[in-house]
Motif scaffolding. Structure first.
Motif, PDB file in Angstrom:
ATOM      1  N   LYS A  56       0.830  -1.209   0.000  1.00 18.89           N
ATOM      2  CA  LYS A  56       0.000   0.000   0.000  1.00 18.89           C
ATOM      3  C   LYS A  56       0.864   1.259   0.000  1.00 18.89           C
ATOM      4  O   LYS A  56       0.567   2.230  -0.693  1.00 18.89           O
ATOM      5  CB  LYS A  56      -0.939  -0.008   1.209  1.00 18.89           C
ATOM      6  N   PRO A  80      -7.119  -0.150  -4.196  1.00 13.02           N
ATOM      7  CA  PRO A  80      -6.926  -1.310  -3.321  1.00 13.02           C
ATOM      8  C   PRO A  80      -6.343  -2.494  -4.097  1.00 13.02           C
ATOM      9  O   PRO A  80      -6.799  -2.817  -5.197  1.00 13.02           O
ATOM     10  CB  PRO A  80      -8.352  -1.632  -2.840  1.00 13.02           C
ATOM     11  N   ASP A  82      -4.714  -6.553  -3.747  1.00 15.70           N
ATOM     12  CA  ASP A  82      -4.553  -7.760  -2.944  1.00 15.70           C
ATOM     13  C   ASP A  82      -3.318  -8.529  -3.410  1.00 15.70           C
ATOM     14  O   ASP A  82      -3.145  -8.783  -4.598  1.00 15.70           O
ATOM     15  CB  ASP A  82      -5.801  -8.642  -3.082  1.00 15.70           C
ATOM     16  N   ASN A 186       0.295  -3.511 -10.338  1.00 17.69           N
ATOM     17  CA  ASN A 186       0.059  -4.658  -9.464  1.00 17.69           C
ATOM     18  C   ASN A 186       1.220  -5.640  -9.542  1.00 17.69           C
ATOM     19  O   ASN A 186       1.684  -6.178  -8.529  1.00 17.69           O
ATOM     20  CB  ASN A 186      -1.232  -5.384  -9.859  1.00 17.69           C
ATOM     21  N   ARG A 461     -10.527  -7.674 -11.191  1.00 21.06           N
ATOM     22  CA  ARG A 461     -11.155  -6.726 -10.263  1.00 21.06           C
ATOM     23  C   ARG A 461     -11.917  -7.509  -9.197  1.00 21.06           C
ATOM     24  O   ARG A 461     -12.522  -8.546  -9.481  1.00 21.06           O
ATOM     25  CB  ARG A 461     -12.083  -5.781 -11.035  1.00 21.06           C
ATOM     26  N   LEU A 464     -14.788  -5.930  -3.055  1.00 21.16           N
ATOM     27  CA  LEU A 464     -14.252  -6.073  -1.693  1.00 21.16           C
ATOM     28  C   LEU A 464     -15.330  -6.163  -0.618  1.00 21.16           C
ATOM     29  O   LEU A 464     -15.085  -6.702   0.465  1.00 21.16           O
ATOM     30  CB  LEU A 464     -13.297  -4.911  -1.380  1.00 21.16           C
ATOM     31  N   SER A 473     -13.808  -0.044  -9.328  1.00 21.60           N
ATOM     32  CA  SER A 473     -13.071   0.699  -8.302  1.00 21.60           C
ATOM     33  C   SER A 473     -13.896   1.857  -7.762  1.00 21.60           C
ATOM     34  O   SER A 473     -13.832   2.178  -6.576  1.00 21.60           O
ATOM     35  CB  SER A 473     -11.752   1.224  -8.884  1.00 21.60           C
ATOM     36  N   GLY A 478     -11.471  -3.554  -5.650  1.00 19.79           N
ATOM     37  CA  GLY A 478     -10.017  -3.577  -5.664  1.00 19.79           C
ATOM     38  C   GLY A 478      -9.528  -4.422  -6.823  1.00 19.79           C
ATOM     39  O   GLY A 478     -10.275  -4.689  -7.761  1.00 19.79           O
TER      40      GLY A 478
END
Length: 487
Positions: A56, A80, A82, A186, A461, A464, A473, A478
């Motif tokens: 993050k 966000p 993961d 990412n 995508r 969340l 988003s 996220g």
């Protein structure tokens, strides 16, 4: 065979009614995930929280953000992300990639036809009123031949995996599909946080997108141009996707401009520089049709370039995507995609459509109004997940409101069954644990004059919010890194 006895997944609860992408129906790890599962299992939750915070911080420090608009304010948010990736094996990817190319080709041929001979309309396959009533159909584009014959240079195809394990296309995005910069970021963030995991898998790169985009944009240069000057035009830093605009310009090695940086003289486009005017040949635009030229469209637009459309009509500049492409990513046109593919390519669709009701058809409108509680209602011309109503989440009063909206303007709405999108283990900050969350996949296809390119990865995508099906988003979604494995 890997087992679920590791710290990270010790509290993972699997709903057997949902298609889990890493656990089979018996709760065993899918073979393609077994090594990854064990590698992640070597970390404690405490370790993982640190790694997650590191990722993050990396996003924040790089300015990887997007703007969220609501009624009260505009806020900037970190996208966000993961750290647990999604894996797609080569055979599955071949289906997705060939299906995305097929749709992009068919849509390009459809756009050419719609703005020229209208054969598909004359033969009664697609109704004329569907086209003429589309908010994104531009009369100004009739008869114009875009350089290289390409309209939808960049297409984003949104794909889901259903309970039956098959992939379905939710929608085609060919106006200004966004999100590709997050695909690349990412990957970078995951490599920084957990580089070792890449030593155990042979994964296709995603960092070659910009060079391929630039190469293909150069193939659609105007006639008589040897080495085209390419720019990216943005509405400015307050646009929700400004990070992406600047990222793509930087990685392609081209200038990022706003409308005020360009001017038109004698039907050619020039960029203002400290060395004097420089001719511009190809513009990758991230500005909507209505704002690109105040002399042709919205007269009060300060985002566009006066005279740009005249230069385009003369063939002196390429606009990517071409103005008027939005008529083909109208969600009502989506209902005709199987017929469009068969008509132009003489092929069966590789990827299935989700069964879709268009409310402008009286019998389908009747069905939708009687079954709102079990359908997803979507406006045909919105993006970002806005305006969507999921029937089984609505109160009786909300259902009546949706019915009223649909009846007032049936052309504006389509409806689809509430599909069970596949789920993927996702780390949830609030509970500091992995939980099932629904996912989709946006692929990115680039068409050039004589070749095409699909980014081997795409944007996974994640919805969340628990139980939510909307992954955008702008609606609190996220994303994950998406690995396409090599043979």
């Amino acid at each position: 065979m890997a087992t679920a006895e590791n710290q990270l997944f010790s509290s993972y609860q699997r709903n057997p009614l949902l298609f889990d992408e890493i656990f089979d129906s018996d709760g065993k790890i899918m073979p393609v995930y077994s090594v990854l599962f064990d590698l992640y299992g070597e970390h404690s939750i405490k370790d993982y929280v640190k790694l997650n915070d590191k990722a993050k911080a990396s996003f924040f420090n790089q300015g990887i953000t997007f703007q969220v608009y609501d009624k009260k304010e505009t806020r900037e948010k970190i996208f966000p992300f993961d750290l647990f990736p999604r894996i797609i094996d080569p055979k599955e990817w071949d289906i997705i990639e060939s299906g995305a190319i097929q749709r992009s080709r068919a849509l390009n041929l459809f756009l050419w036809d719609v703005y020229h001979d209208k054969k598909i309309i004359k033969q009664g396959i697609v109704p004329m009123d569907l086209i003429s009533s589309s908010a994104n159909y531009l009369d100004q584009m009739v008869g114009i031949d875009p350089p290289g014959g390409i309209y939808n240079h960049i297409s984003g195809t949104d794909v889901i995996k259903h309970n039956d394990g098959q992939y379905y296309v939710l929608e085609d995005n060919i106006r200004c599909p966004s999100g590709v910069s997050y695909v690349i970021c990412n990957r970078t963030a995951l490599k920084r946080a957990l580089f070792g995991v890449f030593n155990r898998y042979k994964t296709h790169t995603v960092t070659n997108y910009a060079e391929n985009l630039l190469d293909l944009l150069e193939t659609v240069k105007p006639k008589g141009v040897d080495v085209p000057n390419v720019v990216v035009i943005t509405p400015g830093m307050f646009n929700s996707a400004f990070y992406e605009h600047s990222y793509l310009a930087k990685t392609m090695g081209v200038e990022l401009v706003e409308g005020r940086d360009l001017f038109v003289e004698n039907d050619f486009v020039y960029m203002k520089t400290i060395r004097g005017p420089e001719k511009v040949d190809v513009i990758y635009r991230r500005i909507d049709d209505a704002f690109i030229d105040p002399l042709e469209f919205k007269p009060d637009s300060s985002l566009g370039v006066p005279g740009l459309f005249a230069a385009y009509k003369k063939g002196n500049v390429t606009l990517a995507n071409a103005p008027g492409t939005g008529v083909a990513d109208d969600k009502a046109v989506y209902t005709y995609m199987p017929e469009i593919i068969k008509y132009y390519l003489d092929e069966e669709p590789i990827l299935n459509n989700v069964h879709t009701y268009h409310c402008s058809r009286p019998d389908e409108l009747k069905y939708v109004l009687e079954h709102v509680h079990e359908l997803v209602i979507k406006p045909v011309d919105e993006a970002g997940g806005y305006g969507i109503s999921i029937g089984n989440k609505l109160t009786k009063e909300e259902i009546e409101t949706v019915k009223k909206q649909v009846k007032e303007n049936p052309r504006k709405y389509v409806a689809q069954p509430i599909l069970s999108l596949s789920v993927h283990p996702t780390y949830i900050d609030e509970t500091e644990s992995f939980e099932q969350r629904h996912v989709d996949l946006r692929t990115f296809t680039v068409l050039g004059k004589d070749r095409e390119f699909v980014l081997k990865g795409g944007l996974t995508r994640v919805a969340l919010k628990k139980g939510n099906l909307i992954v955008n988003s702008s609606q609190g979604g996220g994303s994950k890194d998406t690995w396409v494995l090599k043979e």
